[in-house]
Design a protein around this motif. Structure first.
Motif, PDB file in Angstrom:
ATOM      1  N   SER A  23     -34.136  11.048  12.784  1.00  0.00           N
ATOM      2  CA  SER A  23     -33.179  12.329  12.272  1.00  0.00           C
ATOM      3  C   SER A  23     -33.292  13.624  12.663  1.00  0.00           C
ATOM      4  CB  SER A  23     -33.279  12.284  10.679  1.00  0.00           C
ATOM      5  OG  SER A  23     -34.648  12.766  10.441  1.00  0.00           O
ATOM      6  N   TYR A  24     -34.465  14.080  13.358  1.00  0.00           N
ATOM      7  CA  TYR A  24     -34.803  15.308  14.011  1.00  0.00           C
ATOM      8  C   TYR A  24     -34.198  15.204  15.308  1.00  0.00           C
ATOM      9  CZ  TYR A  24     -38.243  16.162  10.146  1.00  0.00           C
ATOM     10  OH  TYR A  24     -38.572  16.230   8.968  1.00  0.00           O
ATOM     11  N   LEU A  25     -34.414  14.492  16.097  1.00  0.00           N
ATOM     12  CA  LEU A  25     -33.721  14.480  17.487  1.00  0.00           C
ATOM     13  C   LEU A  25     -32.197  14.541  17.583  1.00  0.00           C
ATOM     14  CD1 LEU A  25     -35.834  11.614  19.388  1.00  0.00           C
ATOM     15  CD2 LEU A  25     -35.865  14.073  19.569  1.00  0.00           C
ATOM     16  N   HIS A  26     -31.659  13.846  16.592  1.00  0.00           N
ATOM     17  CA  HIS A  26     -30.261  13.555  16.637  1.00  0.00           C
ATOM     18  C   HIS A  26     -29.509  14.268  15.385  1.00  0.00           C
ATOM     19  CE1 HIS A  26     -30.833  11.028  19.967  1.00  0.00           C
ATOM     20  NE2 HIS A  26     -31.661  10.604  19.202  1.00  0.00           N
ATOM     21  N   GLY A  27     -30.176  15.263  14.730  1.00  0.00           N
ATOM     22  CA  GLY A  27     -29.598  15.759  13.556  1.00  0.00           C
ATOM     23  C   GLY A  27     -29.015  17.319  13.821  1.00  0.00           C
ATOM     24  N   ASP A  28     -28.780  18.087  12.743  1.00  0.00           N
ATOM     25  CA  ASP A  28     -28.095  19.367  12.938  1.00  0.00           C
ATOM     26  C   ASP A  28     -29.146  20.411  12.509  1.00  0.00           C
ATOM     27  OD1 ASP A  28     -25.481  18.228  13.262  1.00  0.00           O
ATOM     28  OD2 ASP A  28     -25.265  18.233  11.118  1.00  0.00           O
ATOM     29  N   ASP A  29     -30.474  20.107  12.452  1.00  0.00           N
ATOM     30  CA  ASP A  29     -31.455  20.966  12.216  1.00  0.00           C
ATOM     31  C   ASP A  29     -32.082  21.253  13.299  1.00  0.00           C
ATOM     32  OD1 ASP A  29     -33.980  22.363  11.575  1.00  0.00           O
ATOM     33  OD2 ASP A  29     -34.450  21.250   9.787  1.00  0.00           O
ATOM     34  N   ALA A  30     -31.607  22.510  14.011  1.00  0.00           N
ATOM     35  CA  ALA A  30     -32.066  22.957  15.275  1.00  0.00           C
ATOM     36  C   ALA A  30     -33.777  23.216  15.380  1.00  0.00           C
ATOM     37  CB  ALA A  30     -31.480  24.288  15.678  1.00  0.00           C
ATOM     38  N   GLU A  31     -34.161  23.708  14.386  1.00  0.00           N
ATOM     39  CA  GLU A  31     -35.840  23.815  14.419  1.00  0.00           C
ATOM     40  C   GLU A  31     -36.475  22.505  14.495  1.00  0.00           C
ATOM     41  OE1 GLU A  31     -37.228  26.469  11.528  1.00  0.00           O
ATOM     42  OE2 GLU A  31     -36.095  28.295  12.208  1.00  0.00           O
ATOM     43  N   ALA A  32     -35.868  21.555  13.648  1.00  0.00           N
ATOM     44  CA  ALA A  32     -36.604  20.256  13.501  1.00  0.00           C
ATOM     45  C   ALA A  32     -36.555  19.534  14.837  1.00  0.00           C
ATOM     46  CB  ALA A  32     -36.065  19.502  12.590  1.00  0.00           C
ATOM     47  N   ARG A  33     -35.300  19.714  15.567  1.00  0.00           N
ATOM     48  CA  ARG A  33     -35.055  18.884  16.905  1.00  0.00           C
ATOM     49  C   ARG A  33     -35.881  19.561  17.748  1.00  0.00           C
ATOM     50  NH1 ARG A  33     -32.226  19.016  21.604  1.00  0.00           N
ATOM     51  NH2 ARG A  33     -31.322  16.754  22.161  1.00  0.00           N
ATOM     52  N   GLN A  34     -35.986  20.993  17.850  1.00  0.00           N
ATOM     53  CA  GLN A  34     -36.873  21.518  18.880  1.00  0.00           C
ATOM     54  C   GLN A  34     -38.350  21.120  18.741  1.00  0.00           C
ATOM     55  OE1 GLN A  34     -37.419  25.898  18.256  1.00  0.00           O
ATOM     56  NE2 GLN A  34     -37.966  26.132  20.431  1.00  0.00           N
ATOM     57  N   LEU A  35     -38.729  20.920  17.596  1.00  0.00           N
ATOM     58  CA  LEU A  35     -40.284  20.470  17.235  1.00  0.00           C
ATOM     59  C   LEU A  35     -40.229  18.904  17.862  1.00  0.00           C
ATOM     60  CD1 LEU A  35     -43.192  20.365  16.064  1.00  0.00           C
ATOM     61  CD2 LEU A  35     -42.031  19.512  13.755  1.00  0.00           C
ATOM     62  N   ALA A  36     -39.210  18.119  17.601  1.00  0.00           N
ATOM     63  CA  ALA A  36     -39.390  16.748  18.141  1.00  0.00           C
ATOM     64  C   ALA A  36     -39.428  16.793  19.632  1.00  0.00           C
ATOM     65  CB  ALA A  36     -38.052  16.100  17.554  1.00  0.00           C
TER      66      ALA A  36
ATOM     67  N   HIS B 254     -45.812  18.783   9.458  1.00  0.00           N
ATOM     68  CA  HIS B 254     -46.447  18.920  10.967  1.00  0.00           C
ATOM     69  C   HIS B 254     -46.771  20.113  11.260  1.00  0.00           C
ATOM     70  CE1 HIS B 254     -47.273  16.447  14.449  1.00  0.00           C
ATOM     71  NE2 HIS B 254     -47.181  17.534  15.066  1.00  0.00           N
ATOM     72  N   ILE B 255     -45.985  21.168  11.160  1.00  0.00           N
ATOM     73  CA  ILE B 255     -46.262  22.618  11.549  1.00  0.00           C
ATOM     74  C   ILE B 255     -47.274  23.026  10.592  1.00  0.00           C
ATOM     75  CG2 ILE B 255     -45.018  24.939  11.538  1.00  0.00           C
ATOM     76  CD1 ILE B 255     -42.344  23.440  11.906  1.00  0.00           C
ATOM     77  N   GLY B 256     -47.346  22.676   9.396  1.00  0.00           N
ATOM     78  CA  GLY B 256     -48.435  23.194   8.480  1.00  0.00           C
ATOM     79  C   GLY B 256     -49.894  22.627   8.980  1.00  0.00           C
ATOM     80  N   GLN B 257     -49.992  21.489   9.539  1.00  0.00           N
ATOM     81  CA  GLN B 257     -51.428  21.123   9.938  1.00  0.00           C
ATOM     82  C   GLN B 257     -51.483  21.280  11.451  1.00  0.00           C
ATOM     83  OE1 GLN B 257     -51.917  18.034  12.008  1.00  0.00           O
ATOM     84  NE2 GLN B 257     -49.832  17.655  12.341  1.00  0.00           N
TER      85      GLN B 257
END
Length: 256
Positions: free
Chosen positions: A19-32, A69-72
């Motif tokens: 969902s992160y790789l192909h979703g609309d959340d740019a920050e989550a996709r960048q992390l993935a 993930h960012i938190g840890q």
């Protein structure tokens, strides 16, 4: 964070990662994408014959998410490796073939130059999950299919190309340059004039087609005004279907 200890835990994280790789959340996709690019250990899910690669540092934590993930701060890589060894009842192994497939998969997602080896290890290592042992199906990830009706390069390439089509600064510069050269806006392929056809609602309306081939684009690419074709919606769609990809001087020939 708790560690994954079952196939169900791993599968849940894979769904989140997709969902992160192909979703609309740019920050989550960048992390993935960062985890995919920098990872040393990957769970390989074979879904209906398609090989997909998931970083152990993400799927190894139970109920993982981008904020967690960012938190840890990426800690616990050794712990996730041990947890996945136990959950999958297997040790990760190096494989030139899987590494090659990983590189192909990374390119399909938009990484233009995936390295032959990870930054902090001698080689990538993989857990291969045969068949459908994770109880996942490719149809679950319909939004992540690599096919796109107009982009054989893949859906990731399509998304990146369309993002460049809408870049405000270079498209506004292209609009200005076109008006300076021709006096008003009209499709440079077929000559369609929105204002002439639709009156006031069509004034200054046009679309922009970025003419750099999708395979040459990266997230950090800086487009130039000179790379844009000024086109109507119909010609824009036809240009996106044309292969090989047309450079700007060749755009007008597409209907020839």
């Amino acid at each position: 964070m708790r560690l994954s200890n079952s196939h169900d835990d791993i599968a849940a994280n894979i769904r989140t990662f997709e969902s992160y790789l192909h979703g609309d959340d740019a920050e989550a996709r960048q992390l993935a994408m960062q985890l995919l690019e920098r990872g040393s250990y990957f769970v390989v899910a074979e879904l209906n014959g398609a090989m997909r690669f998931y970083p152990s540092s993400f799927v190894g934590f139970r109920d993982n998410s981008a904020p967690k993930h960012i938190g840890q701060a990426g800690s616990g890589v050794r712990a996730t490796t041990r947890a996945l060894e136990q959950a999958l009842h297997a040790l990760p192994f190096a494989s030139e073939k899987l590494n090659g497939l990983y590189q192909e998969y990374a390119r399909s997602l938009g990484l233009t130059n995936p390295k032959a080896k990870p930054p902090y290890a001698k080689a990538r290592r993989f857990w291969l999950t045969p068949g459908n042992s994770l109880q996942l199906d490719l149809t679950e990830f319909s939004n992540a299919a690599n096919e796109h009706p107009d982009f054989p390069e893949g859906k990731a390439a399509a998304r990146l190309h369309h993002r460049f089509d809408r870049r405000r600064k270079p498209t506004e510069a292209a609009r200005h340059d076109y008006i300076q050269a021709h006096g008003h806006l009209f499709c440079q392929v077929c000559g369609f004039d929105f204002e002439k056809t639709y009156g006031r609602p069509g004034t200054d309306f046009i679309e922009f087609h970025h003419t750099v081939a999708p395979a040459d684009l990266t997230e950090s690419y800086q487009p130039k005004a000179s790379e844009y074709a000024v086109v109507c919606a119909n010609c824009h769609r036809m240009l996106e279907r044309h292969r090989p990809w047309l450079a700007l001087p060749d755009v007008k020939q597409v209907l020839g």
